[in-house]
Write a protein that holds these residues in place. Structure first.
Motif, short mmCIF file in Angstrom:
data_model
loop_
_atom_site.label_atom_id
_atom_site.label_comp_id
_atom_site.label_asym_id
_atom_site.label_seq_id
_atom_site.Cartn_x
_atom_site.Cartn_y
_atom_site.Cartn_z
N LEU A 29 39.66 49.12 34.42
CA LEU A 29 39.55 47.73 33.66
C LEU A 29 40.51 46.66 34.15
CD1 LEU A 29 39.47 49.45 30.18
CD2 LEU A 29 37.57 48.22 30.84
N SER A 30 41.56 47.06 34.55
CA SER A 30 42.68 46.22 35.32
C SER A 30 42.03 45.71 36.38
CB SER A 30 43.71 47.07 35.49
OG SER A 30 44.74 46.20 36.32
N CYS A 31 41.35 46.38 37.28
CA CYS A 31 40.66 45.77 38.21
C CYS A 31 39.68 44.72 37.96
CB CYS A 31 40.08 46.64 39.38
SG CYS A 31 41.57 47.81 39.94
N GLY A 32 38.94 45.22 36.81
CA GLY A 32 37.73 44.34 36.43
C GLY A 32 38.21 43.08 35.99
N ASN A 33 39.34 43.01 35.24
CA ASN A 33 39.92 41.79 34.90
C ASN A 33 40.63 40.72 35.56
OD1 ASN A 33 38.99 42.44 32.18
ND2 ASN A 33 41.04 43.57 31.69
N LYS A 34 40.88 41.38 36.82
CA LYS A 34 41.28 40.33 38.02
C LYS A 34 40.43 39.18 38.34
CE LYS A 34 44.57 43.68 40.03
NZ LYS A 34 45.17 44.27 41.27
N THR A 35 40.87 38.13 38.33
CA THR A 35 40.03 37.08 38.99
C THR A 35 40.06 36.93 40.42
OG1 THR A 35 41.78 35.42 38.42
CG2 THR A 35 40.32 35.80 36.67
N LYS A 36 39.09 36.49 40.91
CA LYS A 36 39.06 36.24 42.16
C LYS A 36 39.99 35.17 42.76
CE LYS A 36 35.73 35.03 46.34
NZ LYS A 36 34.52 34.70 46.52
N LYS A 80 31.28 26.94 41.46
CA LYS A 80 32.17 27.36 40.34
C LYS A 80 33.43 28.20 41.08
CE LYS A 80 32.17 26.67 35.92
NZ LYS A 80 32.28 25.42 35.49
N GLY A 81 34.53 27.86 40.50
CA GLY A 81 35.68 28.72 41.12
C GLY A 81 36.45 27.87 42.22
N ASP A 82 35.84 26.98 42.81
CA ASP A 82 36.42 26.29 44.06
C ASP A 82 37.34 25.33 43.51
OD1 ASP A 82 35.06 27.82 45.57
OD2 ASP A 82 33.92 26.47 46.70
#
Length: 268
Positions: free
Chosen positions: A19-26, A229-231
């Protein structure tokens, strides 16, 4: 029992880690990555004067091209104009073939949710272009008429969003480019063409086509630049450079070159 508790603890720890890894944003390395590559690639329809088009020497020129070239210079990278199929522009951006869509790209709510859109840099409107010898003076006059428009463009969106106008038409013909639609209008293949007023007025003035635009617009619009999106860093840096260009008079100079006056809305 101990073994069972140990297994349970391992499972809980694994779940927490997942879950911790999944919540990390790129991480956003968009600006750094572009500078490392050393080239700023904009996607465009190369038949969209005066924003971006091919001149008599087959060179891609235009208002957006001049703006983007100067942005690239201030970013410290090379500039590349990449012609794309306008109907596939978002896919070209998503797959990384281009860094942004910069070519009279209309800001819409749909695009703002799917892309990073900059602040507006130019005002626009969707209008109907008709022949000078036609009977059409208003949108209502177009009842029973046929119109052409560029497929995948904001002109198509404008017509679809105006149900009363759309339902009054006899036929809507999609074209790959605005110029193709205008050429069809010139031979009476269609009764009108829906397109950007900025492009329409420039084309009419410089082509010699016996056309004019209806005074009544379908919808007002604003041009922006579309990034992935995200840039966020790259989007913000390009916006910052454009504002600096407006402040030091560069934008006004480019606008006067193409339109005869400063019509930019950057920083205004």
């Amino acid at each position: 029992m101990k073994k069972a508790l140990t297994v349970l603890a391992v499972l809980v720890a694994s779940a927490c880690l997942f879950l911790s890894c999944g919540n990390k944003t790129k991480a956003d390395n968009s600006l750094e990555d572009l500078k490392a590559r050393g080239v700023f690639v904009i996607g465009l329809d190369d038949a969209f004067p005066p924003m971006g088009y091919r001149d008599s020497n087959n060179e891609i020129v235009g208002y957006d091209i001049d703006l983007a070239k100067e942005v690239a210079r201030r970013l410290g990278v090379e500039f590349k104009a990449q012609p794309i199929n306008w109907d596939s522009k978002e896919l070209e951006l998503k797959t990384g073939n281009i860094d942004c869509i910069w070519n009279g790209f209309t800001i819409t709510e749909e695009r703002k949710s799917a892309l990073n859109m900059t602040k507006p840099y130019l005002n626009n409107a969707q209008v109907v272009v008709v022949r000078n010898d036609s009977k059409f003076n208003t949108l209502a006059d177009m009842k029973g008429a046929s119109i052409g428009l560029q497929q995948g463009s904001s002109a198509e969106e404008a017509v679809n969003s105006n149900k009363e106008f759309k339902d009054s038409l006899a036929k809507i013909l999609p074209f790959e480019q605005n110029l193709m639609a205008l050429q069809d209008l010139n031979i009476n293949g269609v009764d009108g063409v829906v397109m950007d007023i900025v492009v329409a007025e420039y084309t009419i003035k410089n082509s010699g086509f016996p056309f004019h635009t209806l005074k009544e617009a379908l919808v007002p619009e604003e041009y922006g630049i579309g990034f992935r999106k995200g840039d966020d860093k790259l989007t913000a840096e390009v916006e910052k450079i454009l504002e600096e260009m407006a402040a030091d008079g560069t934008v006004a100079k480019i606008s006067e070159k193409w339109f005869g006056t400063d019509i930019s809305v950057i920083g205004k």
